[in-house]
Design an enzyme around this catalytic site. Structure first.
Site, short mmCIF file in Angstrom:
data_model
loop_
_atom_site.label_atom_id
_atom_site.label_comp_id
_atom_site.label_asym_id
_atom_site.label_seq_id
_atom_site.Cartn_x
_atom_site.Cartn_y
_atom_site.Cartn_z
N LYS A 53 0.86 -1.18 0.00
CA LYS A 53 -0.04 -0.01 -0.07
C LYS A 53 0.76 1.18 0.04
CE LYS A 53 -3.73 -2.80 2.19
NZ LYS A 53 -4.39 -3.19 3.21
N GLN A 97 -4.28 -2.11 9.70
CA GLN A 97 -4.15 -3.39 9.11
C GLN A 97 -4.43 -4.32 10.03
OE1 GLN A 97 -3.03 -3.82 5.97
NE2 GLN A 97 -3.82 -5.92 6.51
N ASP A 120 -10.88 2.92 4.41
CA ASP A 120 -11.21 1.52 4.31
C ASP A 120 -12.53 0.87 4.61
OD1 ASP A 120 -9.71 -0.85 3.44
OD2 ASP A 120 -9.33 -1.57 5.71
#
Length: 282
Positions: A53, A97, A120
């Site tokens: 990313k 994450q 996200d």
């Protein structure tokens, strides 16, 4: 006839080329889009994803800020870090994450992310907005699936879509996004009875069950459109590709299908956030 290959790598490249132009325009206004990635612990797969990313951000001129916390981090310590990022006007998107270490309340951490920075699509607030049809930042894999079908002019209106999987960041949100686009949606899962018969009635199949080679070609009706959101060890998706290829009218490959577009959607939503909420550095 050979099926249309829904080439996610091509879609992602086109998205990122457009993003480069938007990032440059923002920089001229004194705003550099910034994605903060928070990694807790030393899971090698998670570290690889974070690195990917970061590289993707760099290629389009965005800033990627990596926060790496030790594996013994507590929930409260993580929440404090997220609060700092929420308050930092130079950060436009926050990605935690996952999975996080077991001692951390992951849901509490997700909920701490500001809705304006939830690029996200992990908060319940964002989930609810998406379900109601006005969410700015849906979960990135469902957003990628919708981007692919739009790119290839697949109109879900009036079609029967069968989604195999019900996770809160994939199966559930993509079901709602398809429903909001006037598809008739059946959401299936591990407890669903007679799954092959349900899949056989689908015009559009979304595989999001997390089991390699799970959906078989003889389950499909002739000409079904197949979107494989699975990614399993060995570059294997959730569909049995060869047998499904023989029946489908359009199909995503693995790799090179939904995965690359998912990352491009994360970048896009961070740029969207910078355009809407970013402040100049002057």
């Amino acid at each position: 006839m050979e099926p249309l290959i829904l080439n996610g790598s091509k879609v992602a490249t086109d998205v990122k080329e457009q993003l480069k132009i938007r990032v440059e325009a923002l920089k001229e206004q004194g705003v550099t889009p910034c994605l903060a990635t928070v990694l807790v612990g030393d899971d090698p797969s998670s570290a690889t994803y974070v690195k990917m990313k970061g590289n993707a951000c760099a290629k389009i001129g965005m800033e990627s800020r990596k926060i790496h916390l030790p594996s013994e981090t507590t929930t409260e310590e993580l929440l404090d870090v997220l609060d700092e990022l929420n308050d930092d006007a130079t950060v436009h998107g926050i990605l935690l994450q996952h999975p996080v270490p077991s001692q951390i309340n992951e849901r509490a951490a997700f909920e701490r992310i500001s809705i304006e920075k939830d690029v996200d699509g992990v908060t319940s607030h964002g989930f609810g907005q998406n379900a109601l049809g006005f969410g700015e930042f849906p979960s990135c894999t469902p957003a990628a699936i919708m981007e692919i079908i739009d790119y290839y002019n697949v109109d879900p209106q009036g079609k029967h879509a069968v989604v195999v999987g019900r996770s809160p960041i994939l199966g559930k949100p993509v079901s709602m996004m398809l429903l909001n686009r006037n598809a008739t949606v059946t959401t299936c899962h591990s407890y669903t009875e007679n799954l092959p018969a349900l899949v056989a009635d689908a015009d559009i199949v979304v595989a999001a069950v997390g089991k390699p080679n799970f959906i078989q070609g003889d389950w499909l009706k002739e000409g079904a459109i197949v979107l494989d959101a699975g990614y399993n060890p060995g570059n294997v998706g959730d569909i049995d590709y060869e047998s499904c290829y023989a029946k489908a009218s359009a199909i995503t490959p693995v790799p090179g299908g939904v995965g690359p577009v998912t990352i491009s959607m994360l970048l896009k939503q961070t740029v969207d956030a910078a355009e809407k909420y970013g402040k100049t550095n002057s």
